[in-house]
Design a protein around this motif. Structure first.
Motif, PDB file in Angstrom:
ATOM      1  N   UNK A   1      51.666  39.779  38.036  1.00  7.57           N
ATOM      2  CA  UNK A   1      52.000  40.787  39.185  1.00  7.57           C
ATOM      3  C   UNK A   1      52.061  41.813  39.059  1.00  7.57           C
TER       4      UNK A   1
ATOM      5  N   UNK B   1      41.836  36.892  31.852  1.00  9.32           N
ATOM      6  CA  UNK B   1      40.307  35.828  32.731  1.00  9.32           C
ATOM      7  C   UNK B   1      39.429  36.414  33.379  1.00  9.32           C
ATOM      8  N   UNK B   2      38.492  36.995  33.789  1.00 11.66           N
ATOM      9  CA  UNK B   2      37.902  37.141  34.889  1.00 11.66           C
ATOM     10  C   UNK B   2      38.250  36.726  36.488  1.00 11.66           C
ATOM     11  N   UNK B   3      39.188  37.110  36.984  1.00 14.97           N
ATOM     12  CA  UNK B   3      39.834  36.375  38.153  1.00 14.97           C
ATOM     13  C   UNK B   3      38.794  36.213  39.430  1.00 14.97           C
ATOM     14  N   UNK B   4      37.739  37.547  39.232  1.00 12.33           N
ATOM     15  CA  UNK B   4      36.806  36.953  40.551  1.00 12.33           C
ATOM     16  C   UNK B   4      36.018  35.836  40.197  1.00 12.33           C
TER      17      UNK B   4
ATOM     18  N   UNK C   1      40.829  41.812  41.255  1.00  7.94           N
ATOM     19  CA  UNK C   1      40.647  40.501  40.921  1.00  7.94           C
ATOM     20  C   UNK C   1      40.640  39.264  41.420  1.00  7.94           C
TER      21      UNK C   1
ATOM     22  N   UNK D   1      43.557  44.495  29.123  1.00  8.09           N
ATOM     23  CA  UNK D   1      44.869  43.934  29.313  1.00  8.09           C
ATOM     24  C   UNK D   1      45.851  44.004  27.896  1.00  8.09           C
TER      25      UNK D   1
ATOM     26  N   UNK E   1      56.028  33.044  42.728  1.00  5.89           N
ATOM     27  CA  UNK E   1      55.879  34.236  43.874  1.00  5.89           C
ATOM     28  C   UNK E   1      57.080  34.552  44.619  1.00  5.89           C
TER      29      UNK E   1
ATOM     30  N   UNK F   1      46.620  34.804  45.543  1.00  5.09           N
ATOM     31  CA  UNK F   1      47.347  34.737  44.114  1.00  5.09           C
ATOM     32  C   UNK F   1      48.328  33.685  42.988  1.00  5.09           C
TER      33      UNK F   1
ATOM     34  N   UNK G   1      38.950  44.313  32.080  1.00  7.51           N
ATOM     35  CA  UNK G   1      39.923  42.813  32.135  1.00  7.51           C
ATOM     36  C   UNK G   1      40.724  42.326  30.079  1.00  7.51           C
TER      37      UNK G   1
ATOM     38  N   UNK H   1      49.719  43.911  36.887  1.00  2.00           N
ATOM     39  CA  UNK H   1      47.888  44.118  37.477  1.00  2.00           C
ATOM     40  C   UNK H   1      48.593  44.981  38.952  1.00  2.00           C
TER      41      UNK H   1
ATOM     42  N   UNK I   1      46.377  32.368  40.084  1.00  2.00           N
ATOM     43  CA  UNK I   1      47.106  32.387  38.620  1.00  2.00           C
ATOM     44  C   UNK I   1      47.607  30.768  38.014  1.00  2.00           C
TER      45      UNK I   1
ATOM     46  N   UNK J   1      45.812  36.986  31.206  1.00  2.00           N
ATOM     47  CA  UNK J   1      44.938  38.028  32.829  1.00  2.00           C
ATOM     48  C   UNK J   1      43.881  38.558  31.641  1.00  2.00           C
TER      49      UNK J   1
END
Lengths: 82, 243
Positions: A41, B170-173, B129, A63, B114, B154, A60, A44, B158, B168
């Motif tokens: 986090x 990976x395409x999170x969307x 994301x 990264x 988190x 998140x 991405x 990002x 995650x 990260x």
């Protein structure tokens, strides 16, 4: 924006995300995850802040190339509008 | 002695700032490379949390495998995800001094906790994301509730990223979670290549005030068992949630 100015922007944004980091003593080569405990986090957040400040969108897939301030500078410097 | 039952995912919690509960000092449970890695961290709290996280993990794995914790062969995959070649499956997350360790006999696991710190770039991270459905759901919350909704989203995403081991990059969307559900499988849609919606479950986990947590797994399980390490000195109180 030259490399020194860009470095100042990176350190400013980094200090917002990780206030414990002393930007005066930060080693540009240090891996931010391994040495300063930045998590996903944090990463990002930093990249989103840099996108806003310098106008460079980091996909991405790139990264994995950015583990340190030095690597961020190498990536952003040629892409920042002068 | 902790024994893992087939078809059960275990989540062990511990406080990284409480007194160390084991007779053996945490440093003595770590390998030389792990001690070196901990030593690279610049701040004492980070070093303590990293050392204790790994020591708790090794202690658990040693109990399960019935071997010296320091000798448990923990390897690192190509994307940096730690694993034991001959099991059990595990994944670790810590934040704000709270540790979660997920364990199962088989399958892939990801866990995330988190601390919900203010995020100066929450909108930017969401835009890049999160899926459009996740973004619109978070923005439906009143401004004072959006940060919590963001972190619920998140940690759920995650957890899956950690289970898949892609980091990260990976395409999170390309997958979506239910931002608001407090129990049950919250994975809503999956467009990541090479996997399916049916293969995965993402479950919200209980977390102390001010933190959010989630578990992802592809174990064809019957239950998730959550265990508190503290204050009993070994995994004790448990809550069992059939899913």
């Amino acid at each position: 924006m030259n490399r020194d100015e860009l470095r100042a922007v990176i350190l400013e944004e980094l200090s917002c995300i990780a206030p414990d980091i002393d930007s005066d003593t930060l080693d540009d080569q240090a891996r931010l995850r391994d040495e300063y405990d930045l998590d996903s986090m944090d990463a990002l957040n930093l990249l989103a802040a840099l996108h806003k400040r310098v106008g460079v969108n980091i996909p991405e897939a790139d990264y994995a190339r950015m583990h340190s301030v030095s690597q961020l500078l190498d990536y952003l410097e040629p892409r920042v509008a002068r | 002695m902790l024994s893992l039952r087939q078809g059960v995912v275990y989540v062990v919690r511990a406080s990284l700032d409480a007194a160390w509960p084991l007779a053996r000092p945490e440093q003595s449970l770590l390998t030389e490379p792990e001690l070196h890695g901990v030593g690279r961290l610049r701040f004492p709290a980070h070093r303590r949390h990293a050392a204790r996280s790994r020591a708790y993990l090794r202690s658990l794995l040693g109990e399960i495998r019935r071997e010296d914790p320091q000798k448990v062969p923990i390897a690192t995959g190509p994307t940096g995800k730690p694993y034991c070649r001959d099991g059990p499956a595990f994944n670790v997350s810590h934040s704000g001094g709270h540790l979660l360790i997920a364990l199962s006999r088989t399958g892939r696991l990801g866990v995330d906790i988190e601390i919900m710190n203010e995020l100066p770039e929450m909108d930017g991270v969401m835009a890049s994301h999160f899926s459009s459905g996740e973004r619109s759901r978070i923005l439906q919350h009143p401004p004072g509730q959006r940060l919590k909704a963001f972190y619920r989203c998140w940690t759920r995403k995650e957890a899956l990223v950690k289970a898949l081991g892609g980091g990260l990059t990976l395409p999170l969307h390309q997958f979506s979670v239910d931002v608001d559900a407090r129990k049950g499988n919250v994975l809503l849609a999956m467009d990541l290549p090479g996997t399916t919606l049916q293969a995965w479950r993402i479950l919200p986990l209980e977390a102390p005030d001010g933190l959010a947590a989630a578990l992802a797994h592809d174990t064809p399980e019957t239950a998730v068992v959550e265990l508190d390490w503290q204050p009993f000195g070994s995994p004790g109180r448990n809550r069992q949630a059939p899913v």
